[in-house]
Design a protein around this motif. Structure first.
Motif, short mmCIF file in Angstrom:
data_model
loop_
_atom_site.label_atom_id
_atom_site.label_comp_id
_atom_site.label_asym_id
_atom_site.label_seq_id
_atom_site.Cartn_x
_atom_site.Cartn_y
_atom_site.Cartn_z
N SER A 1 39.27 25.96 32.65
CA SER A 1 39.64 27.34 32.37
C SER A 1 40.24 28.00 33.62
CB SER A 1 38.42 28.13 31.90
OG SER A 1 37.39 28.05 32.86
N ARG A 2 41.04 29.03 33.38
CA ARG A 2 41.77 29.67 34.47
C ARG A 2 40.88 30.59 35.30
NH1 ARG A 2 47.77 31.53 32.55
NH2 ARG A 2 48.56 29.48 31.95
N PRO A 3 41.13 30.66 36.60
CA PRO A 3 40.43 31.67 37.42
C PRO A 3 40.94 33.06 37.06
CG PRO A 3 42.10 30.55 38.72
CD PRO A 3 42.05 29.84 37.41
N ARG A 4 40.13 34.07 37.36
CA ARG A 4 40.52 35.45 37.09
C ARG A 4 40.56 36.22 38.41
NH1 ARG A 4 37.23 39.06 32.85
NH2 ARG A 4 35.55 38.57 34.32
N LYS B 1 35.73 33.88 36.65
CA LYS B 1 36.49 33.43 35.48
C LYS B 1 35.57 33.30 34.28
CE LYS B 1 36.38 28.40 36.37
NZ LYS B 1 37.24 27.20 36.52
N ASP C 1 34.63 31.02 31.94
CA ASP C 1 34.77 29.59 31.71
C ASP C 1 33.74 29.04 30.74
OD1 ASP C 1 32.47 29.73 33.22
OD2 ASP C 1 33.07 28.20 34.67
#
Length: 248
Positions: free
Chosen positions: A127-130, A135, A137
């Protein structure tokens, strides 16, 4: 092992199942998440909600994503009540959800009669970092039991799961990893029957067949029912399947 795939509305099909006929309920309902207003719930498709804007796939949308939270709880309670009736004593129910709908999902599970027994995280490493914060996840698996767990079984499962969403060969927006589902279906006794009222692309059923369980699935979308049928048929060692429906 064999499977039955119903094409139609989940609640309609569940009402037709005999009492005490399934051994586990493992499902991933539409989350109906992220819409605070009517326009937010109806203006965005499932694809817009659950995939990033630069996603390289063009997977088809699925229905049932426009309920507000109170309607979602009532609808899910009805479904899980019918699943409870159709389940045998000691059956386990596992319901996927996200962080927004996790409290509502635990309410629905308990209102349907299941004894809520825990919430397991499914952690997605890819999953993408925020920027500016943690993130998102993880999704969650809320689980409960009809009566009590069968303590005569020599079964020990993890309390969390780590696996990314499928990328190669992905056929559904919210597709779950078969390797995770193969662990979850073990709550069903060998040779028993797993029920999934929201079959999607069929990952729960594929896992059930691979692990020596029978499978009953329901899918409203003709598109995804067709994909599920292909995947389930491919998972069988022999042509031992039954296709039911459509049911309206």
């Amino acid at each position: 092992m064999s499977y039955t795939l119903h094409r139609g509305d989940a609640l309609t099909v569940l009402r037709s199942l005999p009492d005490a006929s399934v051994d586990a309920v493992i499902t991933d309902p539409p989350y109906n998440s992220g819409g605070r207003t009517s326009s937010e719930r109806t203006a965005r498709t499932a694809r817009a909600k659950y995939t990033s804007g630069d996603a390289k796939h063009d997977l088809q949308n699925f229905p049932g994503e426009n309920r507000d939270q109170r309607a979602y709880r009532a609808w899910l309670t009805d479904l899980l009540t019918e699943a409870y009736r159709a389940s045998r004593e000691h059956a386990v129910a596992m319901v996927f959800t996200d962080w927004r709908q996790e409290p509502t999902t635990t309410d629905a599970l308990q209102m349907a009669g299941w004894t809520w027994s825990g919430t397991m995280p499914w952690i997605k490493p890819a999953s993408r970092p925020r920027k500016g914060g943690p993130k998102q996840d993880s999704e969650f698996i809320v689980w409960g039991v009809k009566g009590s767990l069968d303590n005569t079984r020599d079964l020990y499962l993890p309390g969390h799961y780590i696996a990314s969403q499928p990328r190669k060969g992905r056929v559904h927006i919210t597709q779950k990893p078969v390797e995770v589902m193969q662990q979850l279906v073990q709550v069903c006794p060998p040779g028993g029957t797993v029920l999934d009222p929201f079959t999607g692309s069929g990952s729960t059923g594929v896992a059930a067949l691979k692990e020596g369980r029978r499978f009953i699935g329901v899918e409203l979308s003709d598109h995804y029912a067709g994909i599920a049928e292909q995947r389930l048929h491919a998972a069988l060692d022999q042509d031992a399947f039954e296709l039911a429906g459509p049911e309206l």
